[in-house]
Design a protein around this motif. Structure first.
Motif, PDB file in Angstrom:
ATOM      1  N   MET A   1       0.853  -1.148   0.000  1.00 22.37           N
ATOM      2  CA  MET A   1       0.000   0.000   0.000  1.00 22.37           C
ATOM      3  C   MET A   1       0.904   1.217   0.000  1.00 22.37           C
ATOM      4  O   MET A   1       1.551   1.480   0.985  1.00 22.37           O
ATOM      5  CB  MET A   1      -0.938  -0.056   1.183  1.00 22.37           C
ATOM      6  N   LEU A   4       3.018   2.963   2.795  1.00 22.90           N
ATOM      7  CA  LEU A   4       3.007   2.208   4.038  1.00 22.90           C
ATOM      8  C   LEU A   4       4.223   1.295   4.090  1.00 22.90           C
ATOM      9  O   LEU A   4       4.697   0.811   3.082  1.00 22.90           O
ATOM     10  CB  LEU A   4       1.739   1.347   4.140  1.00 22.90           C
ATOM     11  N   ALA A   9       1.332  -1.869   7.373  1.00 16.55           N
ATOM     12  CA  ALA A   9       0.540  -2.868   6.659  1.00 16.55           C
ATOM     13  C   ALA A   9       0.057  -3.951   7.619  1.00 16.55           C
ATOM     14  O   ALA A   9      -1.086  -4.412   7.520  1.00 16.55           O
ATOM     15  CB  ALA A   9       1.355  -3.479   5.519  1.00 16.55           C
ATOM     16  N   VAL A  12      -2.988  -2.826   9.371  1.00 19.84           N
ATOM     17  CA  VAL A  12      -4.178  -2.974   8.527  1.00 19.84           C
ATOM     18  C   VAL A  12      -4.664  -4.429   8.584  1.00 19.84           C
ATOM     19  O   VAL A  12      -5.853  -4.684   8.765  1.00 19.84           O
ATOM     20  CB  VAL A  12      -3.890  -2.542   7.072  1.00 19.84           C
ATOM     21  N   PHE A  66      -2.706  -7.321  -0.715  1.00 16.31           N
ATOM     22  CA  PHE A  66      -1.646  -6.511  -0.124  1.00 16.31           C
ATOM     23  C   PHE A  66      -0.552  -6.221  -1.139  1.00 16.31           C
ATOM     24  O   PHE A  66      -0.024  -5.104  -1.191  1.00 16.31           O
ATOM     25  CB  PHE A  66      -1.081  -7.170   1.140  1.00 16.31           C
ATOM     26  N   GLY A  69      -1.716  -3.521  -3.320  1.00 15.17           N
ATOM     27  CA  GLY A  69      -1.738  -2.263  -2.588  1.00 15.17           C
ATOM     28  C   GLY A  69      -0.407  -1.544  -2.591  1.00 15.17           C
ATOM     29  O   GLY A  69      -0.362  -0.323  -2.457  1.00 15.17           O
ATOM     30  N   THR A  70       0.686  -2.283  -2.777  1.00 18.62           N
ATOM     31  CA  THR A  70       1.997  -1.626  -2.828  1.00 18.62           C
ATOM     32  C   THR A  70       2.163  -0.808  -4.101  1.00 18.62           C
ATOM     33  O   THR A  70       3.022   0.070  -4.155  1.00 18.62           O
ATOM     34  CB  THR A  70       3.165  -2.627  -2.726  1.00 18.62           C
ATOM     35  N   PRO A  74      -3.552   2.304  -0.792  1.00 18.72           N
ATOM     36  CA  PRO A  74      -4.206   1.567   0.282  1.00 18.72           C
ATOM     37  C   PRO A  74      -5.686   1.252   0.086  1.00 18.72           C
ATOM     38  O   PRO A  74      -6.222   0.404   0.778  1.00 18.72           O
ATOM     39  CB  PRO A  74      -4.012   2.474   1.495  1.00 18.72           C
ATOM     40  N   HIS A  75      -6.356   1.888  -0.841  1.00 17.65           N
ATOM     41  CA  HIS A  75      -7.804   1.704  -0.979  1.00 17.65           C
ATOM     42  C   HIS A  75      -8.113   0.741  -2.115  1.00 17.65           C
ATOM     43  O   HIS A  75      -8.521   1.141  -3.205  1.00 17.65           O
ATOM     44  CB  HIS A  75      -8.494   3.054  -1.182  1.00 17.65           C
TER      45      HIS A  75
END
Length: 136
Positions: A1, A4, A9, A12, A66, A69-70, A74-75
């Motif tokens: 994300m 992050l 992470a 989350v 995940f 997300g990187t 993040p959404h």
């Protein structure tokens, strides 16, 4: 994300009640990849003593999301994924390693390999997954 680190992470992941139930943890996060691990314990096994396929699917889903997300931020939400079981998972730890294959403006395609790791660290491939993750 994006933006992050592994610690953020993991927070989350910890906020997901089901992830807490299975005891999931992130051991790598960043650069288009993520690794999620779950200790193999009797409560997560099916009637023949193998790790339940639903736990493998859960690990693939979250590792895929995940990893995406990187690159997307993040959404994100899983748009869909498929999983192919190669052999039953037995051992000490399930390791799901996901890596982004392609990122566009609003979605990413991610591959994931799932291994059962023995106490001595030897890994055996037990499933392969691929998914699409979308910006929420």
């Amino acid at each position: 994300m994006t933006g992050l680190d592994l610690t953020a992470a993991q927070k989350v992941l910890d906020s997901q009640p089901f992830s807490a139930l299975v005891g999931a943890r992130l051991t790598a996060f960043g650069g288009g990849a993520a690794t999620l691990e779950v200790d193999i314990r009797p409560q997560l096994q099916q009637q023949n003593g193998f790790l339940h396929g639903g736990v493998l699917a859960y690990a693939a889903d979250n590792a895929i999301t995940f990893a995406a997300g990187t690159t997307l931020g993040p959404h994100v939400l899983t748009g869909g994924f498929s999983i192919q079981y190669v052999r039953p998972a037995t051992g000490a730890t399930l390791v799901a390693r996901a890596e982004v294959a392609h990122t566009g403006r609003r979605q990413a395609v991610v591959r994931c390999e799932l291994f059962a790791a023995a106490e001595d660290g030897e890994r055996t491939l037990c499933a392969v997954a691929q998914g699409t993750v979308l910006l929420a």
